[in-house]
Every structure is written in structure tokens, then in C-alpha cells.
Design an enzyme around this catalytic site. Structure first.
Site, short mmCIF file in Angstrom:
data_model
loop_
_atom_site.label_atom_id
_atom_site.label_comp_id
_atom_site.label_asym_id
_atom_site.label_seq_id
_atom_site.Cartn_x
_atom_site.Cartn_y
_atom_site.Cartn_z
N LYS A 1 0.86 -1.19 0.00
CA LYS A 1 0.00 0.00 0.00
C LYS A 1 0.89 1.23 0.00
O LYS A 1 1.09 1.91 1.01
CB LYS A 1 -0.96 -0.03 1.20
CG LYS A 1 -2.16 0.90 0.98
CD LYS A 1 -3.27 0.57 1.95
CE LYS A 1 -4.34 1.65 1.96
NZ LYS A 1 -4.98 1.91 0.67
N1 PMP Z 1 -8.07 -1.74 -3.31
C1 PMP Z 1 -7.50 -0.53 -3.29
C2 PMP Z 1 -6.75 -0.09 -4.48
C3 PMP Z 1 -7.64 0.29 -2.16
O1 PMP Z 1 -7.07 1.49 -2.13
C4 PMP Z 1 -8.38 -0.18 -1.05
C5 PMP Z 1 -8.55 0.70 0.16
N2 PMP Z 1 -7.52 0.52 1.09
C6 PMP Z 1 -8.94 -1.46 -1.12
C7 PMP Z 1 -8.77 -2.20 -2.26
C8 PMP Z 1 -9.68 -2.02 0.04
O2 PMP Z 1 -8.77 -2.42 1.03
P1 PMP Z 1 -9.21 -2.50 2.55
O3 PMP Z 1 -10.46 -3.32 2.57
O4 PMP Z 1 -8.11 -3.18 3.25
O5 PMP Z 1 -9.43 -1.12 2.99
#
Ligand code: PMP
Length: 307
Positions: free
Chosen positions: A158
């Protein structure tokens, strides 16, 4: 109004004192940060702030730092404790977004490779009301941009820099008159949305791209899969998904911490199902809302109560 304090490198400090010098901005504006997006939900009846899957987020944060070859001085458990300490200190009584960020600090010659321990780690909060009570229905398009890839810019990490792609996709979708977009991989299979993972329902089954489809290993996606299987007894397939499967889906939705669970009612102007929020999406959204507000005892281990 920003919060009064944030957590920075082991200490809770006043918000205005957390500044950087303009010459340090390079590390923030270029390629060297990883972050998390976490939500806390305020339950007014219980007078409790619940942070959703905080240890899982901090483990993913640690994983992002590992791939970036960062060596933080804090373990995921330390960062969980730091978050709770900060939230208590701020005495927050509202839905809150929590953003940990780890950034390499520049050396004189930072392009020759960063010092793995020369890091700044911050945890900051912002007020962010939940959308789970609203009836939003998204009309989305398939983006002409392709998804970033594991061997060039791993979406599993991330990293702030990955969101250049999300920005391009979202801006184009908005100009094209859509509420959002779904991104395909270079091989044409479905990856995810710019800020969320995607699920389709077909013939009573849920289908979602697998974690090897150049997606973020989303924590909400995992939550949805588990709840769909355990509570609704619905089969969930994690596999390669074709674009036309989206056109033929009975239901579609995005899920993610920030986006929560958002129904999609058309893709490329093909109506999804009957063009309204489908029954599986509605049930999952209701369950998700109960779970994150601490009203579902079965999943209370996913919540960190702040008070
Ligand atoms: N995909 C992307 C590209 C994102 O930015 C997010 C948000 N964090 C998600 C999926 C969802 O991830 P999460 O459920 O861990 O927030």
C-alpha cells in the site's frame, strides 16, 4: 478543524508542531511512503469507538514496509497500542479515519538508496462519517487504464505512489460521467476499483478476483468473504474474472475500508441485474454495518474498543 494531536515517532505531539522543512518534502512527494487506511466507528448507544481490524491493518502496514525494505522501530503490536493511545488522548466520539504513514527520510544522496532505519512513522486521524446509512448507487465504467502489476509496482504494497494510477482512473471516470471505475489487468481480467475491491453476484454465488490479480490484499474483502460464507452460507469464488461477467452479473459492489460497501448498478451503461441494490449486497451491507458498530457479537474479535 484538524485534530489537536497526532502520533509521531513514538510521541503524541500537537498537530501544528508536526511540520517538515521544505527541503524534506522530496520524500513525501516522490516514491518513498507506505500507508494504511483504517476506520473507527462511533457507537452512540454504547458510547464506544470501535476500530475495525486494527491488528490486521498494522500487519499489512508492516508487510508494506518490509517489501519497501524499511526497518521500523515499532512492531505491529506497538502501532496498535499507539493508535489506541492516540484515539483515547483525542477523546474522539465520532466516525474516524486513521492513517498511519511510513516515510523514508532523505539522506544527502537519497537516490543512491535509502537508509532502512531512517524513517518517520506517523499516525494521524480525521473525521470521516460512514456512508453505510446512505443509499448510494454507483454507475461505473471499465477504465481504459490498465492495473499496475506485481513485478513493477506491486499493488499488494500500500504505497502512496501506487495511487497515481487510482487518480488517473478516477479522474477519467468522472470526466466520462461515471461515479467510479473498474480497472482491468494487462491480460484483460478484472483487477479492482481505484480505491476498493469488487465483487459480483451471479446465480446466488459471489465471485471476486483472487489476491494474485494485482489487487490490494483488502481486509474488507476478507471480511465480506468470511461473512458471506459463515452467515449467509453463500459460496464465494476467488478467481480470474472476465469483463463480460460484470455485464452479466445479478449484483455488483465495491468494498473497502474507506468506500465501505457500495452497490454498483451499471457498468459501461449495462444495467446490473434490475438496476437496483440486489438482495445479497443489501444483506452484506447491513451485516457489515452491524459488525463495525459492535452489534454482531460473533465478530466482535474484529473490533478494538478504544474506551
Ligand atoms: N483496493 C484498493 C486499491 C484500495 O485502495 C483499497 C482501500 N484501502 C482497497 C482495495 C480495500 O482495502 P481494505 O479493505 O483493506 O481497505
Amino acid at each position: 478543524m484538524p485534530p489537536t494531536h497526532l502520533w509521531l515517532n513514538g510521541e503524541i505531539v500537537p498537530w501544528p508542531s508536526a511540520t517538515i522543512h521544505i527541503t524534506d518534502a522530496r520524500s513525501l512527494t516522490t516514491v518513498s511512503s507506505v500507508y494504511e487506511g483504517i476506520r473507527g466507528y462511533w457507537n452512540a448507544e454504547q458510547r464506544q469507538l470501535y476500530v475495525v481490524r486494527l491488528p490486521e491493518h498494522m500487519r499489512r502496514f508492516a508487510g508494506s514496509m518490509k517489501v519497501m525494505r524499511m526497518q521500523p522501530a515499532y512492531s505491529p503490536a506497538d502501532l496498535v497500542a499507539a493508535t489506541v493511545e492516540l484515539l483515547r488522548h483525542l477523546d474522539l466520539h465520532e466516525d474516524t479515519y486513521i492513517r498511519p504513514v511510513a516515510t523514508f527520510l532523505p539522506r544527502d544522496d537519497s537516490w543512491s538508496g535509502p537508509d532502512p532505519t531512517h524513517l518517520e512513522i506517523q499516525i494521524a486521524t480525521a473525521s470521516r462519517p460512514s456512508s453505510l446509512g446512505q443509499e448510494r448507487k454507483l454507475n461505473v465504467g471499465i477504465s481504459s487504464w490498465r492495473r499496475i502489476e506485481d513485478n513493477s509496482m506491486p499493488p499488494r504494497v500500500k504505497a502512496n505512489a501506487n495511487y497515481l494510477s487510482s487518480r488517473l482512473v478516477s479522474a477519467q471516470a468522472a470526466l466520462d460521467g461515471y461515479d467510479g471505475a473498474i480497472i482491468l489487468n494487462s491480460d484483460g481480467s478484472v483487477a479492482e476499483g481505484p480505491w476498493a475491491c469488487v465483487f459480483a453476484a451471479r446465480d446466488g454465488r459471489l465471485i471476486t478476483p483472487s489476491v494474485t490479480s494485482n489487487i490490494l490484499e483488502s481486509i474488507t474483502r476478507q471480511t465480506v468473504i468470511q461473512v458471506a460464507r459463515e452467515v449467509l452460507g453463500v459460496e464465494v469464488q476467488e478467481r480470474a474474472v472476465d469483463r463480460t461477467e460484470l455485464y452479466l452479473a445479478d449484483e455488483l459492489f465495491f468494498c473497502g475500508t474507506g468506500q465501505e460497501l457500495q452497490p454498483i448498478v451499471s457498468v459501461d451503461r449495462y444495467t446490473v441485474g434490475d438496476g437496483d441494490v440486489g438482495p445479497l449486497t443489501a444483506r452484506l451491507r447491513g451485516l457489515y454495518r452491524d459488525i463495525v458498530h459492535g452489534r454482531e457479537p460473533r465478530y466482535e474479535e474484529w473490533l478494538t474498543p478504544v474506551y
